[in-house]
Scaffold this active site. Sequence first.
Site, PDB file in Angstrom:
ATOM      1  N   CYS A   1      31.623   4.341  35.902  1.00 59.06           N
ATOM      2  CA  CYS A   1      31.785   3.092  35.161  1.00 59.06           C
ATOM      3  C   CYS A   1      30.612   2.965  34.202  1.00 59.06           C
ATOM      4  O   CYS A   1      29.452   2.893  34.635  1.00 59.06           O
ATOM      5  CB  CYS A   1      31.796   1.927  36.155  1.00 59.06           C
ATOM      6  SG  CYS A   1      31.816   0.317  35.356  1.00 59.06           S
TER       7      CYS A   1
ATOM      8  N   CYS B   1      34.375   3.714  28.251  1.00 58.43           N
ATOM      9  CA  CYS B   1      34.850   2.999  29.447  1.00 58.43           C
ATOM     10  C   CYS B   1      35.841   3.928  30.124  1.00 58.43           C
ATOM     11  O   CYS B   1      36.722   4.497  29.462  1.00 58.43           O
ATOM     12  CB  CYS B   1      35.521   1.693  29.052  1.00 58.43           C
ATOM     13  SG  CYS B   1      36.398   0.872  30.422  1.00 58.43           S
TER      14      CYS B   1
HETATM   15  N1  DGL Z   1      35.638   1.225  33.869  1.00 60.55           N
HETATM   16  C1  DGL Z   1      34.526   0.451  33.458  1.00 60.55           C
HETATM   17  C2  DGL Z   1      33.636   1.176  32.460  1.00 60.55           C
HETATM   18  O1  DGL Z   1      33.623   2.388  32.408  1.00 60.55           O
HETATM   19  C3  DGL Z   1      34.632  -0.990  33.098  1.00 60.55           C
HETATM   20  C4  DGL Z   1      35.843  -1.810  33.083  1.00 60.55           C
HETATM   21  C5  DGL Z   1      35.486  -3.263  33.403  1.00 60.55           C
HETATM   22  O2  DGL Z   1      35.348  -3.540  34.594  1.00 60.55           O
HETATM   23  O3  DGL Z   1      35.297  -4.070  32.479  1.00 60.55           O
HETATM   24  O4  DGL Z   1      32.892   0.554  31.739  1.00 60.55           O
END
Ligand code: DGL
Length: 281
Positions: free
Chosen positions: A71, A185
């Site tokens: 993330c 993301c």
């Molecule tokens: N998957 C997450 C990232 O790589 C974030 C998505 C979220 O929770 O806003 O930033």
Amino acid sequence: MTLLVFDSGIGGLSVLREARMLMHDHPFVYVGDDAGFPYGDWEGAALTRRIVGLFDTLIERFDPKLAIVACNTASTLIMPALRKRFDIPFIGIVPAIKPAAERTASGLITVLATPGTVKRRYTLDLIDRFASHRQVNLVGATRLARLAEEHMQGHAIDIEILREEISPCFVESGGKRTDIVTLGCTHYPFLVNEMRKIAPWPVDWLDPAEAVARQALRELSRTDGTVVPENDKRIDARQQDIAIMTSPSPSAAVTRLLGGLGLQLTDMPFPSLTDSGFVVP
Ligand code: DGL
């Protein structure tokens, strides 16, 4: 030796996919903090407390050999706090700004990420260090991660929302055009086919997931001699991979999705969370 992959929801499955290909002789635990989703809107200190609290429980329970924070919103914030508190290697994912700056022909690159990631000091430092000679366009998308979650659960994508969210990625300046969009993301790779179809012109969409999996493999090799597996027969004998979601009742669609990927959804209480999913003050 268990490897842990963590995200705010199911977007980190784009990193799990790559990690499993490279390290398939290890059992995986996938953790989606869907009770805290989306991380993009969280204030930094509160998000750090929340994630450290979750890792307290996860590390105690699984004693993982290594953890991947799949993330960007979390990795650009909490890696120092995790490394300070826990004695295992942590691999994070951050926007692929250096490779984008190296590969661009036009000199115009876009970082597409959550509002949290685009405003982080860490992201701005990456730009200063590796892309100060390029024109970097930061786009903080407010609806894309949720759109990806819905799409992954089988819902049709609202193409107009997708178009609105990605249109600021495309810049024309001095007769040149953006030629690279870095996916900052882990949810976004699940939308990239649709993004490609509606993009005003073709660009490279950079996803660092494979590079992150390779870095995790290198770290494992350094600590226990794991090598790149080739036709490894041990895959048959491997333990069941599991998935843990922090919300009390993940949807049937999420359960199906995880099951389809060979992940057994497993209940687990997190003492640091209240019933509503928020950190106990
Ligand atoms: N998957 C997450 C990232 O790589 C974030 C998505 C979220 O929770 O806003 O930033």
